[in-house]
Design a protein around this motif. Structure first.
Motif, short mmCIF file in Angstrom:
data_model
loop_
_atom_site.label_atom_id
_atom_site.label_comp_id
_atom_site.label_asym_id
_atom_site.label_seq_id
_atom_site.Cartn_x
_atom_site.Cartn_y
_atom_site.Cartn_z
N ALA A 121 34.63 79.37 -14.50
CA ALA A 121 34.23 78.02 -14.89
C ALA A 121 34.38 77.86 -16.40
N GLU A 122 34.35 76.62 -16.85
CA GLU A 122 34.40 76.34 -18.27
C GLU A 122 33.07 76.74 -18.93
N ARG A 123 33.17 77.24 -20.15
CA ARG A 123 31.96 77.59 -20.88
C ARG A 123 31.16 76.32 -21.18
N PRO A 124 29.83 76.30 -20.91
CA PRO A 124 29.05 75.09 -21.18
C PRO A 124 28.88 74.86 -22.68
N GLN A 125 28.54 73.63 -23.03
CA GLN A 125 28.30 73.28 -24.43
C GLN A 125 26.83 72.90 -24.61
N PRO A 126 26.21 73.38 -25.68
CA PRO A 126 24.78 73.06 -25.88
C PRO A 126 24.58 71.61 -26.28
N GLY A 127 23.58 70.98 -25.69
CA GLY A 127 23.22 69.62 -26.06
C GLY A 127 22.20 69.63 -27.18
N GLU A 128 21.65 68.48 -27.46
CA GLU A 128 20.65 68.37 -28.51
C GLU A 128 19.42 69.21 -28.15
N GLY A 129 18.99 70.03 -29.10
CA GLY A 129 17.82 70.88 -28.87
C GLY A 129 18.11 72.14 -28.07
N GLN A 130 19.39 72.35 -27.74
CA GLN A 130 19.77 73.50 -26.93
C GLN A 130 20.57 74.52 -27.75
N VAL A 131 20.69 75.71 -27.19
CA VAL A 131 21.59 76.72 -27.74
C VAL A 131 22.46 77.25 -26.62
N LEU A 132 23.64 77.72 -26.99
CA LEU A 132 24.50 78.43 -26.05
C LEU A 132 24.24 79.91 -26.23
N VAL A 133 23.98 80.60 -25.13
CA VAL A 133 23.63 82.02 -25.17
C VAL A 133 24.64 82.83 -24.38
N LYS A 134 25.09 83.94 -24.97
CA LYS A 134 25.93 84.90 -24.26
C LYS A 134 25.01 85.88 -23.55
N MET A 135 25.04 85.84 -22.22
CA MET A 135 24.09 86.63 -21.43
C MET A 135 24.35 88.13 -21.58
N VAL A 136 23.27 88.88 -21.75
CA VAL A 136 23.33 90.35 -21.78
C VAL A 136 22.78 90.93 -20.48
N LEU A 137 21.63 90.42 -20.04
CA LEU A 137 21.00 90.94 -18.82
C LEU A 137 20.07 89.86 -18.27
N SER A 138 20.13 89.63 -16.96
CA SER A 138 19.30 88.62 -16.32
C SER A 138 18.71 89.18 -15.03
N PRO A 139 17.39 89.23 -14.90
CA PRO A 139 16.78 89.83 -13.71
C PRO A 139 16.86 88.95 -12.48
N ILE A 140 16.77 89.57 -11.32
CA ILE A 140 16.65 88.84 -10.06
C ILE A 140 15.18 88.83 -9.68
N HIS A 141 14.57 87.67 -9.77
CA HIS A 141 13.17 87.51 -9.38
C HIS A 141 13.09 87.04 -7.93
N ASN A 142 11.94 87.28 -7.30
CA ASN A 142 11.75 86.79 -5.93
C ASN A 142 11.93 85.28 -5.87
N HIS A 143 11.46 84.56 -6.91
CA HIS A 143 11.58 83.10 -6.84
C HIS A 143 13.05 82.66 -6.96
N ASP A 144 13.89 83.49 -7.59
CA ASP A 144 15.33 83.17 -7.60
C ASP A 144 15.89 83.22 -6.18
N LEU A 145 15.54 84.27 -5.45
CA LEU A 145 16.04 84.43 -4.08
C LEU A 145 15.48 83.34 -3.16
N MET A 146 14.20 82.97 -3.38
CA MET A 146 13.60 81.92 -2.56
C MET A 146 14.27 80.57 -2.84
N THR A 147 14.65 80.34 -4.09
CA THR A 147 15.34 79.09 -4.43
C THR A 147 16.70 79.03 -3.74
N ILE A 148 17.43 80.14 -3.77
CA ILE A 148 18.74 80.19 -3.11
C ILE A 148 18.60 79.96 -1.61
#
Length: 322
Positions: A21-48
């Motif tokens: 996908a295309e890299r997103p662009q930060p809007g006002e008040g936002q930052v663009l972050v290069k991800m290093v590590l992101s955990p899988i939480h139970n609520h992530d799986l429940m959302t999916i």
């Protein structure tokens, strides 16, 4: 860039894919972050699975927390700098790059590992907010099931700091010794028929005034059976993905009350959230808060990662990496 995505709700390991996908662009008040590590939480799986408190529009990119490096600043951002390592709550973090509200991110000291930083907010902050709202005092006993999860370990740690005694319940006897290695020793396995007698021996018969229920299903009845009359049971999670079961007798004759807790709608004032988050950063920097990762999977292995996250007996979170 690569990102995880799902186009329908369902079993995570079945519906999760990855795409370019295309890299997103930060809007006002936002930052663009290069991800290093992101955990899988139970609520992530429940959302999916479509079973959480909200359903995102589809197709959706999952992930709600991460540690990463600030890549670009949106308009009006003054609290962060390009190149800083930051942690905090965000959306669509299972991607090589994601945007986040700058106000929700905090710089992470060098002494804090990526493994701890990536999961610094969701479970630790929820645990601290939970303790803030339980209305317990020094010497009181509280109990939690699924005690070998992150919240159980953290509740034991932060409860001890307040002089609150925490009893943990586990389903497997083998996990009791594993948990003891972390310093959480007031733990009982519910495998045997005499487990309630073990609870009474461990607490000296003292009343258990609060119960933190994270399993759903029969977990509520099991936990309420060791609570004192007039105690409160807090529904904190639903790991079994089954409806909460509690007998009418517990409510009618023992005056047990039931309430829910959802960290997404903080039950404390915003300024208090800031104070608690500051405490977490300080604890992590001083080595008092260490959160492990059992394994990290690349974005193109996201389905495999989701399956691994659902396996019992894990000793740490499963995470996504670029």
């Amino acid at each position: 860039m690569k990102r995880a995505v799902y186009s329908q709700f369902g079993t995570p390991e079945t519906v999760l894919k990855f795409e370019e996908a295309e890299r997103p662009q930060p809007g006002e008040g936002q930052v663009l972050v290069k991800m290093v590590l992101s955990p899988i939480h139970n609520h992530d799986l429940m959302t999916i699975a479509g079973q959480y408190g909200f359903k995102p529009p589809l197709p959706a990119v999952p992930g709600t927390e991460a540690v990463g490096i600030v890549e670009a600043l949106g308009a009006g951002v003054t609290n962060l700098k390009v190149g800083q390592r930051v942690a905090g709550g965000a959306e669509q973090t299972w991607a090589e790059f994601y945007t986040a509200n700058a106000a929700r991110l905090v710089p992470v000291p060098d002494s804090v590992s990526d493994e701890t930083a990536c999961q610094l907010v969701a479970m630790p902050l929820s645990t601290k907010m939970l303790l803030d709202t339980l209305d317990v005092k020094e010497g009181d006993w509280i109990a939690i099931n699924a005690a070998n999860g992150a919240v159980g370990k953290l509740l034991a740690q932060y409860g001890a700091e307040k002089g609150v005694k925490v009893l943990g319940l586990l389903r497997r006897a083998a996990a009791v010794d594993e948990l003891a290695k972390t310093g959480f020793t007031t733990v009982v396995a519910t495998e045997g028929a005499d487990w309630r007698e073990k609870v009474r021996a461990m607490t000296g018969g003292a009343p258990i005034v609060r119960g933190i229920e994270s399993l759903g299903g029969d977990g509520a009845n099991e936990l309420s059976s060791i609570l004192a009359d007039g105690a409160q049971l807090v529904s904190f999670g639903a790991m079994t993905n089954t409806p909460l079961k509690i007998s009418a007798g517990e409510l009618l004759f023992r005056n047990i009350t039931v309430k829910g807790f959802w960290g997404a709608k903080p039950p404390v004032k915003p300024e208090r959230v800031g104070v608690l988050l500051g405490e977490l950063i300080k604890d992590a920097a001083e080595g008092k808060l260490v959160l492990g990762i059992e394994a990290a999977y690349t974005i193109d292995q996201v389905a495999e990662a989701a399956k691994a996250s659902g396996e019992p007996g894990r000793k740490g979170k499963i995470a996504i990496k670029p």
